[in-house]
Design a protein around this motif. Structure first.
Motif, mmCIF file in Angstrom:
data_model
loop_
_atom_site.group_PDB
_atom_site.id
_atom_site.type_symbol
_atom_site.label_atom_id
_atom_site.label_comp_id
_atom_site.label_asym_id
_atom_site.label_seq_id
_atom_site.Cartn_x
_atom_site.Cartn_y
_atom_site.Cartn_z
ATOM 1 N N SER A 291 0.731 -1.115 0.051
ATOM 2 C CA SER A 291 0.189 0.059 0.063
ATOM 3 C C SER A 291 0.938 1.204 -0.162
ATOM 4 O O SER A 291 1.588 1.551 1.053
ATOM 5 C CB SER A 291 -0.915 -0.060 1.405
ATOM 6 O OG SER A 291 -1.938 -1.215 1.152
ATOM 7 N N GLU B 8 3.703 0.999 5.066
ATOM 8 C CA GLU B 8 4.146 -0.209 3.817
ATOM 9 C C GLU B 8 4.871 0.699 2.800
ATOM 10 O O GLU B 8 5.578 -0.002 2.204
ATOM 11 C CB GLU B 8 2.771 -0.538 3.063
ATOM 12 C CG GLU B 8 1.871 -1.715 4.160
ATOM 13 C CD GLU B 8 1.190 -2.187 3.216
ATOM 14 O OE1 GLU B 8 1.513 -3.260 2.072
ATOM 15 O OE2 GLU B 8 -0.445 -2.278 3.450
ATOM 16 N N ASP C 90 0.530 -0.535 -6.485
ATOM 17 C CA ASP C 90 -0.008 -0.029 -5.286
ATOM 18 C C ASP C 90 -1.354 -0.632 -4.711
ATOM 19 O O ASP C 90 -2.302 -0.794 -5.593
ATOM 20 C CB ASP C 90 -0.449 1.502 -5.143
ATOM 21 C CG ASP C 90 -0.962 2.264 -4.205
ATOM 22 O OD1 ASP C 90 -0.962 1.568 -3.127
ATOM 23 O OD2 ASP C 90 -1.219 3.372 -4.307
ATOM 24 N N HIS D 277 -3.388 0.249 -2.393
ATOM 25 C CA HIS D 277 -4.218 1.164 -1.863
ATOM 26 C C HIS D 277 -4.895 0.979 -0.658
ATOM 27 O O HIS D 277 -5.925 1.479 -0.538
ATOM 28 C CB HIS D 277 -5.334 1.313 -3.098
ATOM 29 C CG HIS D 277 -4.789 1.936 -4.460
ATOM 30 N ND1 HIS D 277 -4.304 3.235 -4.496
ATOM 31 C CD2 HIS D 277 -4.859 1.358 -5.693
ATOM 32 C CE1 HIS D 277 -3.853 3.362 -5.676
ATOM 33 N NE2 HIS D 277 -4.140 2.377 -6.555
ATOM 34 N N SER D 278 -4.450 0.062 0.202
ATOM 35 C CA SER D 278 -4.855 -0.218 1.616
ATOM 36 C C SER D 278 -6.386 -0.643 1.438
ATOM 37 O O SER D 278 -7.091 -0.597 2.307
ATOM 38 C CB SER D 278 -5.120 1.011 2.543
ATOM 39 O OG SER D 278 -3.656 1.619 2.770
ATOM 40 N N ASP D 279 -6.538 -1.505 -0.008
ATOM 41 C CA ASP D 279 -7.825 -2.045 -0.124
ATOM 42 C C ASP D 279 -7.778 -3.434 -0.618
ATOM 43 O O ASP D 279 -6.740 -3.856 -1.736
ATOM 44 C CB ASP D 279 -8.469 -1.237 -1.375
ATOM 45 C CG ASP D 279 -9.698 -1.695 -1.862
ATOM 46 O OD1 ASP D 279 -10.772 -1.657 -1.210
ATOM 47 O OD2 ASP D 279 -9.775 -2.285 -3.074
ATOM 48 N N SER E 49 -5.287 -8.453 3.554
ATOM 49 C CA SER E 49 -4.674 -8.307 2.241
ATOM 50 C C SER E 49 -3.890 -9.706 1.639
ATOM 51 O O SER E 49 -3.950 -9.933 0.518
ATOM 52 C CB SER E 49 -3.616 -7.372 2.205
ATOM 53 O OG SER E 49 -2.409 -7.273 2.942
#
Length: 430
Positions: free
Chosen positions: A39, A48, A79, A81-83, A111
């Motif tokens: 991320s 990260e 990336d 994206h913290s998703d 993740s």
């Protein structure tokens, strides 16, 4: 000094700034693509982005010395994206479009859980470097991360040795804190801590079995006033501590509220499992002196390997020109070093196998004889895809570093804890 250590020290020796400078591969270069999956935006970027940076540093270091079997490493950076679904999508892109030989990435367990079916379907390799809850073993993932018995339970052992009798469990609401704290709940019971001395709350199923222990908050949570008030009341007896599995930037408001409430390490120490030197750069460390961390690396380790590593890292920061890499006030922490170690373990396995083929590299790693003497000490890949390493307990200092107060050498990584603890508790009639 044995020949093996001498060779390792030579491999870590200072490399001049000129050879660390990244460059594009020329037409005659043989190249192996390697994925970086972290991320670089969102709530987890606080942790990260530094893992991306240390991986780029490691690749440049290896390339400057001839690469891997004569192949220069070409990083492919994506990336997450913290998703969590994005992690799965990016992992698929790396494996199916970019054809990377290996991926280094993920921080949160959720993740990793999203990436796991992708690497298994495509028979890829993922090296995972961040402390986690265990209860998992994939043939396509190698866990340089601290397992629960290499961080959480040694920290509890240390607090019990210090005379603590009450343990408040708090974390972010996802699989790593939930599973780790359930393991710690059972571990505390096994060590004679009564249920009423385990704070944060319990959740039970319809049969009355405890299925969750501790207090949980969402990612990016900021309002800790009531929670810290509860902790202060819980700690009023003077024999309590907090076990903290909060992840990401929520640690900043949590500790701000701890300080505002007047709670000090002498009143109720906080032991954190996702807060290390790198995150402490953005926190009021002068107010956190004496709070504890448990990791398999601290910058304050005094060995030739760590000294050489830190010197090389500093030199690289002064010369690299990758976009987004922050050069000032940098620190190194355990997840960064376990990322670094993972690259060298993979390199050693490739060279042993004589191939980048995933099945051959896996077999080399599973043999149990792939080791690397890194900044935190010797690490050895086990047949169960986890790593034997030394565990350290440290106290936070005003400068954001840790004073090492205890260590547990050569701890074998055991990913499965729950069934073992259940069996021991059942034998005790608990």
């Amino acid at each position: 000094m044995c020949k093996k250590i001498i060779k390792t020290l030579a491999a870590l020796a200072f490399v001049s700034a000129a050879v660390f400078s990244p460059r594009a591969a020329s037409a005659e270069d043989k190249v192996v693509k390697v994925g970086i999956l972290h991320s670089l935006s969102g709530t987890m970027a606080i942790s990260e982005t530094s893992l991306r940076d240390i991986l780029l540093y490691t690749f440049d270091q290896i390339n400057a010395k001839g690469g891997v079997m004569g192949y220069k490493i070409e990083p492919v950076i994506v990336d997450g994206h913290s998703d969590w679904p994005t992690f799965a999508e990016k992992a698929k892109e790396l494996l199916e479009q970019d054809k990377v030989a290996v991926m280094f990435g993920c921080w949160t367990s959720v993740s990793r859980k999203y990436v796991l079916p992708v690497v298994e379907k495509d028979n890829g390799l993922l090296f995972y470097p961040v402390q986690y809850e265990g209860e998992e073993l994939s043939k396509n993932i190698f866990y340089t991360a601290e397992a629960v018995n290499q961080q959480a339970t040694p920290a509890v052992d240390y607090m019990l040795q210090q005379g603590k009798k009450k343990f408040y469990l708090i974390g972010t609401d996802y699989v790593y804190p939930q599973t780790t704290n359930l393991i710690l709940y059972k571990y505390l019971l096994l060590h004679g801590v009564p249920v009423e001395n385990i704070g944060g709350g319990l959740r039970m199923d319809s049969s009355g079995k405890v299925i969750s222990a501790g207090k949980y908050v969402p990612f990016s949570y900021t309002d800790f006033q009531q929670i810290v008030a509860d902790i202060k009341q819980f700690a009023a007896s003077g024999d309590a501590c907090v076990i903290n599995t909060i992840n990401g930037d929520s640690n900043v408001p949590f500790f701000k509220e701890i300080v505002a409430a007047g709670l000090t390490p002498s009143d109720c120490p906080v032991v954190s499992f996702s807060l290390a030197e790198d995150e402490l750069r953005s926190m009021p460390t002068k107010d956190l002196v004496g709070e504890l961390g448990c990791w398999t690396y601290f910058m304050s380790i005094k060995t030739p390997e760590n000294k050489a590593f830190l010197a090389d890292w500093k030199a690289w920061l002064g010369t690299e020109n990758y976009p987004g890499v922050v050069k000032e006030k940098r620190a190194v922490d355990s997840p960064m070093v376990l990322s670094y170690d993972g690259v060298y373990l993979w390199k050693a396995a490739v060279e042993k196998a004589g191939s980048f083929d995933v099945d051959k590299v896996r077999a080399a790693l599973e043999a149990g004889d792939i080791s690397f003497v890194g900044p935190g000490g010797k690490v050895t890949m086990q047949a169960n895809h986890h790593v034997t390493k030394t565990v350290y307990i440290g106290e936070t200092k005003a400068d954001g570093q840790f004073k090492i107060v205890s260590e547990f050498p050569d701890v074998y990584g055991e990913p499965f804890q729950l069934k073992t603890l259940d069996a021991k508790l059942a034998a005790m009639g608990k």
